[in-house]
Design a protein around this motif. Structure first.
Motif, PDB file in Angstrom:
ATOM      1  N   TYR A 135      36.832  31.623  44.117  1.00  0.00           N
ATOM      2  CA  TYR A 135      38.280  31.589  43.932  1.00  0.00           C
ATOM      3  C   TYR A 135      38.802  32.950  43.470  1.00  0.00           C
ATOM      4  N   VAL A 136      40.012  33.263  43.919  1.00  0.00           N
ATOM      5  CA  VAL A 136      40.656  34.525  43.546  1.00  0.00           C
ATOM      6  C   VAL A 136      42.128  34.277  43.256  1.00  0.00           C
ATOM      7  N   ALA A 137      42.766  35.296  42.672  1.00  0.00           N
ATOM      8  CA  ALA A 137      44.220  35.287  42.523  1.00  0.00           C
ATOM      9  C   ALA A 137      44.831  36.040  43.702  1.00  0.00           C
ATOM     10  N   TYR A 138      45.799  35.423  44.352  1.00  0.00           N
ATOM     11  CA  TYR A 138      46.549  36.082  45.428  1.00  0.00           C
ATOM     12  C   TYR A 138      47.819  36.656  44.812  1.00  0.00           C
ATOM     13  N   VAL A 139      47.924  37.989  44.860  1.00  0.00           N
ATOM     14  CA  VAL A 139      48.965  38.711  44.133  1.00  0.00           C
ATOM     15  C   VAL A 139      49.829  39.511  45.106  1.00  0.00           C
ATOM     16  N   HIS A 140      51.124  39.569  44.835  1.00  0.00           N
ATOM     17  CA  HIS A 140      52.026  40.401  45.640  1.00  0.00           C
ATOM     18  C   HIS A 140      51.601  41.866  45.484  1.00  0.00           C
ATOM     19  N   PRO A 141      51.564  42.644  46.577  1.00  0.00           N
ATOM     20  CA  PRO A 141      51.098  44.039  46.485  1.00  0.00           C
ATOM     21  C   PRO A 141      51.924  44.904  45.540  1.00  0.00           C
ATOM     22  N   ASP A 142      53.171  44.536  45.243  1.00  0.00           N
ATOM     23  CA  ASP A 142      54.000  45.320  44.333  1.00  0.00           C
ATOM     24  C   ASP A 142      53.799  44.937  42.867  1.00  0.00           C
ATOM     25  N   SER A 143      53.016  43.896  42.624  1.00  0.00           N
ATOM     26  CA  SER A 143      52.789  43.463  41.252  1.00  0.00           C
ATOM     27  C   SER A 143      51.812  44.394  40.537  1.00  0.00           C
ATOM     28  N   PRO A 144      51.998  44.655  39.246  1.00  0.00           N
ATOM     29  CA  PRO A 144      51.022  45.461  38.482  1.00  0.00           C
ATOM     30  C   PRO A 144      49.623  44.847  38.507  1.00  0.00           C
ATOM     31  N   LEU A 145      49.535  43.526  38.662  1.00  0.00           N
ATOM     32  CA  LEU A 145      48.233  42.859  38.695  1.00  0.00           C
ATOM     33  C   LEU A 145      47.434  43.252  39.939  1.00  0.00           C
ATOM     34  N   ALA A 146      48.118  43.733  40.972  1.00  0.00           N
ATOM     35  CA  ALA A 146      47.434  44.109  42.215  1.00  0.00           C
ATOM     36  C   ALA A 146      46.535  45.316  42.025  1.00  0.00           C
ATOM     37  N   GLN A 147      46.743  46.064  40.933  1.00  0.00           N
ATOM     38  CA  GLN A 147      45.922  47.251  40.673  1.00  0.00           C
ATOM     39  C   GLN A 147      44.651  46.913  39.906  1.00  0.00           C
ATOM     40  N   ARG A 148      44.529  45.685  39.466  1.00  0.00           N
ATOM     41  CA  ARG A 148      43.377  45.291  38.669  1.00  0.00           C
ATOM     42  C   ARG A 148      42.179  44.984  39.559  1.00  0.00           C
ATOM     43  N   THR A 149      40.977  45.278  39.075  1.00  0.00           N
ATOM     44  CA  THR A 149      39.750  44.929  39.804  1.00  0.00           C
ATOM     45  C   THR A 149      39.260  43.538  39.451  1.00  0.00           C
ATOM     46  N   GLU A 150      39.760  42.997  38.343  1.00  0.00           N
ATOM     47  CA  GLU A 150      39.399  41.647  37.912  1.00  0.00           C
ATOM     48  C   GLU A 150      40.456  41.136  36.954  1.00  0.00           C
ATOM     49  N   LEU A 151      40.668  39.830  36.981  1.00  0.00           N
ATOM     50  CA  LEU A 151      41.615  39.199  36.071  1.00  0.00           C
ATOM     51  C   LEU A 151      40.909  38.110  35.270  1.00  0.00           C
ATOM     52  N   SER A 152      41.493  37.784  34.145  1.00  0.00           N
ATOM     53  CA  SER A 152      41.102  36.597  33.395  1.00  0.00           C
ATOM     54  C   SER A 152      42.209  35.561  33.555  1.00  0.00           C
ATOM     55  N   LEU A 153      41.863  34.294  33.420  1.00  0.00           N
ATOM     56  CA  LEU A 153      42.908  33.271  33.452  1.00  0.00           C
ATOM     57  C   LEU A 153      43.931  33.522  32.354  1.00  0.00           C
ATOM     58  N   ALA A 154      43.478  34.097  31.233  1.00  0.00           N
ATOM     59  CA  ALA A 154      44.401  34.408  30.135  1.00  0.00           C
ATOM     60  C   ALA A 154      45.441  35.442  30.560  1.00  0.00           C
ATOM     61  N   ASP A 155      45.088  36.324  31.519  1.00  0.00           N
ATOM     62  CA  ASP A 155      46.034  37.323  32.010  1.00  0.00           C
ATOM     63  C   ASP A 155      47.195  36.685  32.774  1.00  0.00           C
ATOM     64  N   LEU A 156      46.999  35.433  33.196  1.00  0.00           N
ATOM     65  CA  LEU A 156      48.024  34.747  33.994  1.00  0.00           C
ATOM     66  C   LEU A 156      48.915  33.850  33.137  1.00  0.00           C
ATOM     67  N   ALA A 157      48.694  33.882  31.823  1.00  0.00           N
ATOM     68  CA  ALA A 157      49.447  32.995  30.933  1.00  0.00           C
ATOM     69  C   ALA A 157      50.944  33.268  30.960  1.00  0.00           C
ATOM     70  N   HIS A 158      51.345  34.500  31.288  1.00  0.00           N
ATOM     71  CA  HIS A 158      52.770  34.851  31.332  1.00  0.00           C
ATOM     72  C   HIS A 158      53.303  34.895  32.769  1.00  0.00           C
ATOM     73  N   GLN A 159      52.506  34.399  33.701  1.00  0.00           N
ATOM     74  CA  GLN A 159      52.895  34.358  35.107  1.00  0.00           C
ATOM     75  C   GLN A 159      53.197  32.909  35.522  1.00  0.00           C
ATOM     76  N   THR A 160      53.964  32.765  36.597  1.00  0.00           N
ATOM     77  CA  THR A 160      54.070  31.461  37.260  1.00  0.00           C
ATOM     78  C   THR A 160      52.872  31.347  38.190  1.00  0.00           C
ATOM     79  N   VAL A 161      52.035  30.366  37.944  1.00  0.00           N
ATOM     80  CA  VAL A 161      50.796  30.217  38.706  1.00  0.00           C
ATOM     81  C   VAL A 161      50.984  29.113  39.743  1.00  0.00           C
ATOM     82  N   ILE A 162      50.725  29.456  40.987  1.00  0.00           N
ATOM     83  CA  ILE A 162      50.910  28.527  42.102  1.00  0.00           C
ATOM     84  C   ILE A 162      49.563  27.910  42.463  1.00  0.00           C
ATOM     85  N   LEU A 163      49.503  26.587  42.439  1.00  0.00           N
ATOM     86  CA  LEU A 163      48.275  25.844  42.732  1.00  0.00           C
ATOM     87  C   LEU A 163      48.538  24.824  43.842  1.00  0.00           C
TER      88      LEU A 163
END
Length: 290
Positions: free
Chosen positions: A164-192
């Motif tokens: 599983y991965v996070a699908y991120v908009h290319p303009d998002s700052p998260l797109a520059q990350r090599t890895e995320l934690s679920l905690a990093d998504l706590a302030h995001q709207t997460v689509i499931l």
């Protein structure tokens, strides 16, 4: 009274096709013929097998028991017909295929359709729970499923490992990350995906295990809709990697807590897996996965 095979075949096709009219079209007979066969079978059994509704038919508990037998009879008749006709090039036929994610199912369908253009294919995406139930209840010929349940009654062909991965908009700052934690998504709207999906179960288990909360989540029916939502800036989606071409416009970022590998495989009832149409489809999927 000796059972009438025509009644069982008519009943099996009504269940598989979802309506009396569709079953009649598949068998090349009138709808009244199908109705009479099913009515006589219900009278002989002494119990209702089908519930008719505006959206089609559903199967009673007794009906499901008889459908398991009736569908095996249809598979056996098909196998006998193939032997009598020989194993010439596939020029006609019908396959019902389901999956819980677009890939690699659509690639296999594309390859199969190119090789056998006159075979009719019905394809549908379902959540994991529904997909596994439809396969288990023999309502389809082939399923391409993530973490498919194991059973001696089914042919199980592994295709690939995926995470599983996070699908991120290319303009998002998260797109520059090599890895995320679920905690990093706590302030995001997460689509499931919708409830009943394997993704929902995997993410829920990981959140509970790591004591992480996602305050803002949205549920959407299919992966393509999830991708469209990310492209519209609604949020970040969590789904299996490499799940569709629409996602090529997005950035896939691995999620630390969801790094486990999940197996995508083909599942088919063993008696149906021996039919040349089904085996040809399995061969196409295996070639693509090799």
């Amino acid at each position: 009274m000796r059972p009438n095979p025509h009644q069982f075949v008519a009943f099996a096709y009504v269940v598989r096709e979802g309506s009396f009219s569709a079953a009649a079209n598949r068998l090349g007979v009138t709808q009244s013929t199908i109705t009479q066969h099913v009515a006589k079978l219900e009278a002989q059994v002494g119990s209702q097998l089908l519930i008719r509704g505006r959206g089609g038919v559903s199967v009673t508990r007794t009906g499901q028991e008889f459908f398991d037998l009736a569908d095996r009879l249809v598979a056996l008749e098909s196998a006998i017909a193939e032997r009598l006709e020989g194993f010439e090039t596939l020029e006609k036929g019908h396959l019902k295929v389901i999956a819980n994610a677009p890939q690699p199912a659509l690639e296999a369908i594309r390859d199969f359709a190119a090789r056998h253009p006159f075979v009719e294919i019905d394809f549908a995406l379902h959540d994991w729970t529904t997909a596994t139930r439809l396969i288990r209840e023999r309502h389809v010929d082939v399923g391409i499923i993530t973490d498919a349940p194991m059973s001696e009654d089914f042919e199980h062909v592994p295709l690939q490992q995926i995470s599983y991965v996070a699908y991120v908009h290319p303009d998002s700052p998260l797109a520059q990350r090599t890895e995320l934690s679920l905690a990093d998504l706590a302030h995001q709207t997460v689509i499931l995906p919708e409830f009943g999906s394997l993704t929902q179960r995997v993410v829920s288990t990981a959140l509970k295990s790591h004591a992480i909360t996602l305050p803002r989540t949205l549920r959407m029916t299919t992966f393509p809709v999830m991708c469209e939502a990310v492209l519209h800036g609604i949020g970040v989606a969590i789904f299996l990697s490499r799940s569709g071409r629409l996602a090529q416009s997005l950035v896939e970022v691995p999620i630390r807590e969801l790094s486990a590998q999940h197996e995508i495989s083909i599942l088919a009832p063993k008696d149906r897996a021996r039919l040349r149409l089904v085996q040809a489809f399995i061969d196409c999927a295996e070639r693509l996965a090799a």
